[in-house]
Design a protein around this motif. Structure first.
Motif, PDB file in Angstrom:
ATOM      1  N   CYS A 132     -31.130  22.322 -46.974  1.00 38.19           N
ATOM      2  CA  CYS A 132     -32.413  22.070 -46.302  1.00 38.19           C
ATOM      3  C   CYS A 132     -33.107  20.797 -46.758  1.00 38.19           C
ATOM      4  CB  CYS A 132     -33.353  23.261 -46.500  1.00 38.19           C
ATOM      5  SG  CYS A 132     -33.944  23.474 -48.203  1.00 38.19           S
ATOM      6  N   GLY A 133     -32.589  20.154 -47.814  1.00 41.44           N
ATOM      7  CA  GLY A 133     -33.167  18.898 -48.275  1.00 41.44           C
ATOM      8  C   GLY A 133     -34.332  19.053 -49.229  1.00 41.44           C
ATOM      9  N   TYR A 134     -34.699  20.266 -49.609  1.00 37.28           N
ATOM     10  CA  TYR A 134     -35.835  20.487 -50.511  1.00 37.28           C
ATOM     11  C   TYR A 134     -35.486  19.981 -51.911  1.00 37.28           C
ATOM     12  CZ  TYR A 134     -39.337  23.025 -53.265  1.00 37.28           C
ATOM     13  OH  TYR A 134     -40.340  23.356 -54.137  1.00 37.28           O
ATOM     14  N   VAL A 135     -36.407  19.196 -52.512  1.00 39.51           N
ATOM     15  CA  VAL A 135     -36.179  18.600 -53.832  1.00 39.51           C
ATOM     16  C   VAL A 135     -37.131  19.220 -54.836  1.00 39.51           C
ATOM     17  CG1 VAL A 135     -36.180  16.475 -55.188  1.00 39.51           C
ATOM     18  CG2 VAL A 135     -35.438  16.426 -52.795  1.00 39.51           C
ATOM     19  N   ASP A 136     -36.575  19.758 -55.906  1.00 39.11           N
ATOM     20  CA  ASP A 136     -37.383  20.339 -56.978  1.00 39.11           C
ATOM     21  C   ASP A 136     -36.489  20.456 -58.203  1.00 39.11           C
ATOM     22  OD1 ASP A 136     -38.998  21.748 -58.700  1.00 39.11           O
ATOM     23  OD2 ASP A 136     -39.718  23.159 -57.198  1.00 39.11           O
ATOM     24  N   ARG A 137     -36.989  20.011 -59.353  1.00 38.08           N
ATOM     25  CA  ARG A 137     -36.178  20.096 -60.566  1.00 38.08           C
ATOM     26  C   ARG A 137     -35.842  21.545 -60.929  1.00 38.08           C
ATOM     27  NH1 ARG A 137     -39.517  17.825 -65.545  1.00 38.08           N
ATOM     28  NH2 ARG A 137     -37.572  18.471 -66.530  1.00 38.08           N
ATOM     29  N   LYS A 138     -36.656  22.500 -60.475  1.00 36.44           N
ATOM     30  CA  LYS A 138     -36.394  23.912 -60.762  1.00 36.44           C
ATOM     31  C   LYS A 138     -35.219  24.456 -59.957  1.00 36.44           C
ATOM     32  CE  LYS A 138     -41.210  24.945 -61.949  1.00 36.44           C
ATOM     33  NZ  LYS A 138     -42.407  25.753 -61.620  1.00 36.44           N
ATOM     34  N   ASN A 139     -34.781  23.688 -58.941  1.00 35.02           N
ATOM     35  CA  ASN A 139     -33.601  24.127 -58.178  1.00 35.02           C
ATOM     36  C   ASN A 139     -32.368  24.183 -59.064  1.00 35.02           C
ATOM     37  OD1 ASN A 139     -35.114  24.265 -55.875  1.00 35.02           O
ATOM     38  ND2 ASN A 139     -34.396  22.327 -55.003  1.00 35.02           N
ATOM     39  N   ARG A 140     -32.317  23.300 -60.042  1.00 40.38           N
ATOM     40  CA  ARG A 140     -31.175  23.268 -60.956  1.00 40.38           C
ATOM     41  C   ARG A 140     -31.437  24.287 -62.054  1.00 40.38           C
ATOM     42  NH1 ARG A 140     -27.184  19.061 -61.978  1.00 40.38           N
ATOM     43  NH2 ARG A 140     -25.656  20.046 -63.329  1.00 40.38           N
ATOM     44  N   ARG A 141     -30.975  25.519 -61.840  1.00 40.85           N
ATOM     45  CA  ARG A 141     -31.287  26.621 -62.750  1.00 40.85           C
ATOM     46  C   ARG A 141     -30.591  26.455 -64.095  1.00 40.85           C
ATOM     47  NH1 ARG A 141     -33.919  30.600 -59.675  1.00 40.85           N
ATOM     48  NH2 ARG A 141     -34.759  29.458 -57.886  1.00 40.85           N
ATOM     49  N   SER A 142     -29.382  25.890 -64.083  1.00 44.16           N
ATOM     50  CA  SER A 142     -28.625  25.662 -65.320  1.00 44.16           C
ATOM     51  C   SER A 142     -27.635  24.536 -65.038  1.00 44.16           C
ATOM     52  CB  SER A 142     -27.892  26.936 -65.759  1.00 44.16           C
ATOM     53  OG  SER A 142     -26.880  27.278 -64.830  1.00 44.16           O
ATOM     54  N   GLN A 143     -26.769  24.292 -65.996  1.00 43.09           N
ATOM     55  CA  GLN A 143     -25.787  23.227 -65.791  1.00 43.09           C
ATOM     56  C   GLN A 143     -24.905  23.515 -64.585  1.00 43.09           C
ATOM     57  OE1 GLN A 143     -22.161  23.260 -66.247  1.00 43.09           O
ATOM     58  NE2 GLN A 143     -22.238  21.151 -65.470  1.00 43.09           N
ATOM     59  N   ALA A 144     -24.582  24.782 -64.352  1.00 46.45           N
ATOM     60  CA  ALA A 144     -23.631  25.121 -63.303  1.00 46.45           C
ATOM     61  C   ALA A 144     -24.271  25.729 -62.061  1.00 46.45           C
ATOM     62  CB  ALA A 144     -22.574  26.086 -63.846  1.00 46.45           C
ATOM     63  N   VAL A 145     -25.504  26.237 -62.156  1.00 45.36           N
ATOM     64  CA  VAL A 145     -26.085  27.007 -61.060  1.00 45.36           C
ATOM     65  C   VAL A 145     -27.176  26.210 -60.356  1.00 45.36           C
ATOM     66  CG1 VAL A 145     -27.324  29.099 -60.425  1.00 45.36           C
ATOM     67  CG2 VAL A 145     -25.575  29.181 -62.213  1.00 45.36           C
TER      68      VAL A 145
END
Length: 393
Positions: A337-350
């Motif tokens: 969807c193109g949404y940008v947020d640093r919290k999207n990267r939950r961990s190194q792999a997820v």
């Protein structure tokens, strides 16, 4: 396309002595010339050649063309030094390190590499076999029929391509020639999309197809080498120093081989599917990112630039389009969807999108974003006037 080809010299005892004397004489001359240039503030090649050519040749008993090559080597050293100073690699103006570097002339090791050109070195490479010969200038006279050996594909390039500058190198008791050649470059075809490649440490490379080249093996190897170096350095014995010297380039060779294998597989996948290759522009990443101390060694020992360079030249040889894209937010943007947020990267792999709940492996999501940016970047390269036209309409 310029490419560097390495071959090994197989000199006899007398030939090896002549080569060693040549390196020492040329580097002694280079260090003397560097002192003179630094004292007078001369850094450009033609100014140095005009003022010191005759004296340099007579003082060190060099032939005409080797004298020119020595002058060129010193001038290149000062050009590189000036570029590093201006880039701030030795600190800001007035810092102690920068002042120290600027106050001293460049010094050349007794066995530092010496460049040769076609007037100093000629090649005799047969159509078949793994060996050939060279004729090379030395301070003891010209050495003819000096044996060289290398990979058949490298010898083929030396036989069929134009050869430029060649460096004579003595390393770990072995003699090498590093020749710069003008290799043929295949015409890049119009790509049918792009294969995005996300570079990292946990995974060396992840493609937008979902193929991951895990870095665990390389990271374990580097960790073992680091522990071994610490133990040897703590001993402080002559045998420990000998082992350190013997092993000093082993890790580099291992990592280079891994990068060759990874880049070869990626280029083959792109060529097979008719796509181009898109990677992130990671220049200056070491200065941009802020990491904890345990992570610094990992990122500083990993050669992003080397793998990118391997991808670039292998792609050029295969006729595969290659572009570098802006890395900003590729790991934080949702490909769905193109949404940008640093919290999207939950961990190194997820990776989990905070808006649409899209879940994906984080590196795969980043690689897909890079692939999309590769398409846009290719359009910019091939049609640089497209944006102004659209804006005007």
């Amino acid at each position: 396309m310029k490419q560097v080809v390495k071959v090994r010299l197989l000199p006899t005892q007398d030939q090896e002595l002549a080569l060693s004397q040549t390196l020492r004489r040329c580097n002694e001359a280079a260090s003397w010339l560097s002192q003179q240039m630094h004292a007078l503030g001369i850094t450009h090649r033609f100014a140095a050649q005009k003022k010191f050519y005759v004296e340099l040749r007579e003082r060190f008993n060099l032939s005409a063309q080797p004298t020119i090559r020595v002058i060129g080597k010193v001038a290149v050293a000062y050009t590189t030094l000036r570029a590093n100073v201006q880039a701030g690699n030795f600190g800001p103006p007035g810092s102690s390190l920068r002042s120290k570097v600027e106050a001293k002339p460049a010094v050349f090791r007794p066995e530092a590499a010496q460049p040769f050109d076609a007037r100093c070195l000629s090649w005799q490479i047969p159509a078949t076999g793994r060996e050939g010969t060279v004729s090379i200038w030395t301070v003891a006279g010209r050495l003819k029929f000096l044996r060289v050996t290398g990979k058949p594909e490298h010898l083929l390039l030396l036989r069929t391509c134009d050869i430029g500058e060649t460096d004579l190198i003595h390393r770990d008791g072995k003699w090498f020639l590093f020749a710069t050649i003008e290799a043929p470059e295949a015409t890049a075809q119009q790509p049918r999309g792009f294969l995005g490649v996300d570079l990292g440490i946990a995974n060396i490379a992840t493609t937008s197809d979902g193929y991951r080249m895990a870095g665990a093996r390389l990271n374990r190897y580097r960790k073992r080498q680091l522990q071994l170096r610490k133990r040897l350095q703590a001993r402080k014995t002559s045998s420990a120093r000998r082992l350190l010297k013997k092993r000093r380039r082993k890790e580099t060779r291992f990592a280079t081989d891994v990068n060759h294998v990874v880049s070869k597989n990626i280029v083959a996948a792109a060529q097979r599917t008719g796509r181009g290759i898109a990677v992130e522009e990671l220049t200056g990443i070491r200065a941009r990112v802020r990491l904890r101390k345990p992570q610094r060694a990992a990122i500083h020992s990993w050669s992003f630039a080397q793998l990118t360079g391997f991808l670039a030249y292998k792609a050029a040889q295969a006729g595969v389009a290659f572009v570098q894209v802006d890395p900003a937010y590729t790991s934080q943007a949702c490909h769905q969807c193109g949404y940008v947020d640093r919290k999207n990267r939950r961990s190194q792999a997820v990776f989990k999108c905070g808006r649409c709940d899209f879940v994906e492996h984080a590196d795969h999501n980043a690689a897909r974003n890079i692939a999309d940016r590769g398409v846009a970047r290719w359009d910019e390269v091939m049609r640089p006037d497209a944006a102004p036209i659209l804006a005007a309409s």
